[in-house]
Design a protein around this motif. Sequence first.
Motif, PDB file in Angstrom:
ATOM      1  N   VAL A 171     -13.016   6.497   5.274  1.00  0.00           N
ATOM      2  CA  VAL A 171     -12.070   5.455   5.700  1.00  0.00           C
ATOM      3  C   VAL A 171     -11.823   4.417   4.602  1.00  0.00           C
ATOM      4  CG1 VAL A 171     -11.653   3.617   7.375  1.00  0.00           C
ATOM      5  CG2 VAL A 171     -12.580   5.818   8.131  1.00  0.00           C
ATOM      6  N   PRO A 172     -12.864   3.796   4.014  1.00  0.00           N
ATOM      7  CA  PRO A 172     -12.579   2.836   2.933  1.00  0.00           C
ATOM      8  C   PRO A 172     -11.869   3.472   1.741  1.00  0.00           C
ATOM      9  CG  PRO A 172     -14.827   2.585   3.709  1.00  0.00           C
ATOM     10  CD  PRO A 172     -14.303   3.842   4.317  1.00  0.00           C
ATOM     11  N   THR A 173     -12.241   4.704   1.394  1.00  0.00           N
ATOM     12  CA  THR A 173     -11.565   5.370   0.283  1.00  0.00           C
ATOM     13  C   THR A 173     -10.085   5.538   0.564  1.00  0.00           C
ATOM     14  OG1 THR A 173     -13.564   6.579  -0.332  1.00  0.00           O
ATOM     15  CG2 THR A 173     -11.479   7.469  -1.092  1.00  0.00           C
ATOM     16  N   THR A 174      -9.745   6.003   1.751  1.00  0.00           N
ATOM     17  CA  THR A 174      -8.342   6.203   2.105  1.00  0.00           C
ATOM     18  C   THR A 174      -7.567   4.894   2.086  1.00  0.00           C
ATOM     19  OG1 THR A 174      -8.965   8.098   3.481  1.00  0.00           O
ATOM     20  CG2 THR A 174      -6.792   7.139   3.852  1.00  0.00           C
ATOM     21  N   VAL A 175      -8.158   3.845   2.656  1.00  0.00           N
ATOM     22  CA  VAL A 175      -7.479   2.544   2.701  1.00  0.00           C
ATOM     23  C   VAL A 175      -7.268   1.994   1.299  1.00  0.00           C
ATOM     24  CG1 VAL A 175      -7.698   0.146   3.462  1.00  0.00           C
ATOM     25  CG2 VAL A 175      -8.335   2.006   5.008  1.00  0.00           C
ATOM     26  N   LEU A 176      -8.297   2.047   0.459  1.00  0.00           N
ATOM     27  CA  LEU A 176      -8.180   1.521  -0.901  1.00  0.00           C
ATOM     28  C   LEU A 176      -7.154   2.294  -1.719  1.00  0.00           C
ATOM     29  CD1 LEU A 176     -11.926   0.794  -1.778  1.00  0.00           C
ATOM     30  CD2 LEU A 176     -10.096  -0.877  -1.463  1.00  0.00           C
ATOM     31  N   VAL A 177      -7.180   3.614  -1.629  1.00  0.00           N
ATOM     32  CA  VAL A 177      -6.227   4.423  -2.391  1.00  0.00           C
ATOM     33  C   VAL A 177      -4.802   4.129  -1.951  1.00  0.00           C
ATOM     34  CG1 VAL A 177      -5.407   6.779  -2.774  1.00  0.00           C
ATOM     35  CG2 VAL A 177      -7.839   6.260  -2.979  1.00  0.00           C
ATOM     36  N   VAL A 178      -4.559   4.055  -0.650  1.00  0.00           N
ATOM     37  CA  VAL A 178      -3.204   3.809  -0.147  1.00  0.00           C
ATOM     38  C   VAL A 178      -2.715   2.424  -0.556  1.00  0.00           C
ATOM     39  CG1 VAL A 178      -1.847   3.485   1.946  1.00  0.00           C
ATOM     40  CG2 VAL A 178      -3.370   5.441   1.754  1.00  0.00           C
ATOM     41  N   VAL A 179      -3.554   1.400  -0.409  1.00  0.00           N
ATOM     42  CA  VAL A 179      -3.136   0.033  -0.736  1.00  0.00           C
ATOM     43  C   VAL A 179      -2.863  -0.116  -2.227  1.00  0.00           C
ATOM     44  CG1 VAL A 179      -3.892  -2.372  -0.798  1.00  0.00           C
ATOM     45  CG2 VAL A 179      -4.303  -0.996   1.240  1.00  0.00           C
ATOM     46  N   ALA A 199      -2.326   2.247  -4.497  1.00  0.00           N
ATOM     47  CA  ALA A 199      -1.239   3.116  -4.927  1.00  0.00           C
ATOM     48  C   ALA A 199       0.118   2.573  -4.492  1.00  0.00           C
ATOM     49  CB  ALA A 199      -1.433   4.526  -4.384  1.00  0.00           C
ATOM     50  N   ALA A 200       0.193   1.976  -3.304  1.00  0.00           N
ATOM     51  CA  ALA A 200       1.463   1.397  -2.846  1.00  0.00           C
ATOM     52  C   ALA A 200       1.880   0.234  -3.737  1.00  0.00           C
ATOM     53  CB  ALA A 200       1.335   0.950  -1.396  1.00  0.00           C
ATOM     54  N   LEU A 201       0.940  -0.636  -4.071  1.00  0.00           N
ATOM     55  CA  LEU A 201       1.249  -1.760  -4.956  1.00  0.00           C
ATOM     56  C   LEU A 201       1.659  -1.272  -6.343  1.00  0.00           C
ATOM     57  CD1 LEU A 201      -1.698  -4.108  -3.933  1.00  0.00           C
ATOM     58  CD2 LEU A 201       0.720  -4.501  -3.458  1.00  0.00           C
ATOM     59  N   ALA A 202       0.887  -0.335  -6.896  1.00  0.00           N
ATOM     60  CA  ALA A 202       1.203   0.176  -8.228  1.00  0.00           C
ATOM     61  C   ALA A 202       2.499   0.980  -8.220  1.00  0.00           C
ATOM     62  CB  ALA A 202       0.047   1.047  -8.734  1.00  0.00           C
ATOM     63  N   GLY A 203       2.722   1.770  -7.170  1.00  0.00           N
ATOM     64  CA  GLY A 203       3.949   2.554  -7.093  1.00  0.00           C
ATOM     65  C   GLY A 203       5.183   1.680  -7.056  1.00  0.00           C
ATOM     66  N   TYR A 204       5.123   0.578  -6.313  1.00  0.00           N
ATOM     67  CA  TYR A 204       6.262  -0.345  -6.275  1.00  0.00           C
ATOM     68  C   TYR A 204       6.475  -1.003  -7.631  1.00  0.00           C
ATOM     69  CZ  TYR A 204       9.077  -4.423  -5.127  1.00  0.00           C
ATOM     70  OH  TYR A 204      10.056  -5.392  -5.112  1.00  0.00           O
ATOM     71  N   ALA A 205       5.375  -1.381  -8.290  1.00  0.00           N
ATOM     72  CA  ALA A 205       5.498  -2.004  -9.606  1.00  0.00           C
ATOM     73  C   ALA A 205       6.117  -1.039 -10.619  1.00  0.00           C
ATOM     74  CB  ALA A 205       4.125  -2.473 -10.091  1.00  0.00           C
ATOM     75  N   PHE A 206       5.655   0.204 -10.637  1.00  0.00           N
ATOM     76  CA  PHE A 206       6.205   1.175 -11.582  1.00  0.00           C
ATOM     77  C   PHE A 206       7.654   1.527 -11.263  1.00  0.00           C
ATOM     78  CE2 PHE A 206       1.671   2.497 -12.430  1.00  0.00           C
ATOM     79  CZ  PHE A 206       1.684   2.117 -13.760  1.00  0.00           C
ATOM     80  N   ALA A 207       8.031   1.453 -10.005  1.00  0.00           N
ATOM     81  CA  ALA A 207       9.381   1.848  -9.607  1.00  0.00           C
ATOM     82  C   ALA A 207      10.408   0.739  -9.818  1.00  0.00           C
ATOM     83  CB  ALA A 207       9.384   2.298  -8.148  1.00  0.00           C
ATOM     84  N   TRP A 208      10.045  -0.525  -9.540  1.00  0.00           N
ATOM     85  CA  TRP A 208      11.069  -1.564  -9.461  1.00  0.00           C
ATOM     86  C   TRP A 208      10.769  -2.826 -10.253  1.00  0.00           C
ATOM     87  CZ3 TRP A 208      15.475   0.137  -8.036  1.00  0.00           C
ATOM     88  CH2 TRP A 208      15.569   1.180  -7.103  1.00  0.00           C
ATOM     89  N   LEU A 209       9.597  -2.967 -10.818  1.00  0.00           N
ATOM     90  CA  LEU A 209       9.299  -4.155 -11.614  1.00  0.00           C
ATOM     91  C   LEU A 209       9.365  -3.824 -13.093  1.00  0.00           C
ATOM     92  CD1 LEU A 209       6.340  -5.781  -9.624  1.00  0.00           C
ATOM     93  CD2 LEU A 209       8.803  -6.155  -9.383  1.00  0.00           C
TER      94      LEU A 209
END
Length: 279
Positions: free
Chosen positions: A83-91, A93-103
Amino acid sequence: MNAVRRGLGNGVVQAFLVVVGLVWMTPLAGLFLSSLRSAEDTAKGGWWTVFSSPGQLSFDNYSSLLQNAGITQAFWNTVLISVPTTVLVVVIAALAGYAFAWLDFPGREAIFLVVVALLVVPVQIGLLPVAKLFGQLGLFGTIPGVVLFHVAYGLPFAVFLLRNYFAEMPKEMLEAARMDGGSEWRIFTRLVLPVGRPAIASLAIFQFLWVWNDMLVALLFADSSSQPLTVELQSQIRQFGSNIDVLAPGAFVSLVVPVVVFFAFQRHFVQGVMAGSVK
């Protein structure tokens, strides 16, 4: 005539899928029925004998399993790892994915290339160096150590997946939100995350299933007090080769949890897999 042919064709396809489904479900049914039989009944014949002797079935094995301190501790260790691994990876990755895509920030393309390059690095390469590092940091043999390794190894794929999904969002939608005075954080939480829910759900399922079923990483980085269910069942096989009354219910419990998680998020999973396939 064409309608008849199409109907026959659909009937054949459906019959074939039913057969494939039944074949796929047979080992699962066999494992479940075996988990309801005693060791003595298992030694006398296969699980299919329950159809002629249904009196073999009982939940005594599960009652014993719940009283097995090693199995129950390993189950909760698996939850505390997955559970912690899944939550940490998703959070992350979502922040980094948005940064790489639009910032726009210096070195964005170069850093993303490094992330993509990390996708081809096998997990076996990092086992010994990370084990040595964890030993120096006091994390070896602990649940946080196992979680950190899974997070680090799961992030490249997660960032790659979410960045590509977020990049397909209409640019005009984000520009309109910025013109309305929305901050990047507000755009990310109120706009990008809801739209990207299918991809995020797919990533969460993939990550959870991989960590829940992992044995290689846990076998090296976890000790007897932090080992998950996969390692505990493997040690049961090594110590007691014929204790099917423990292994069968333990394996079935280990199997049921990922299946429940998959079906709970099935709709989002299908949307995430199909996302981008049709323009």
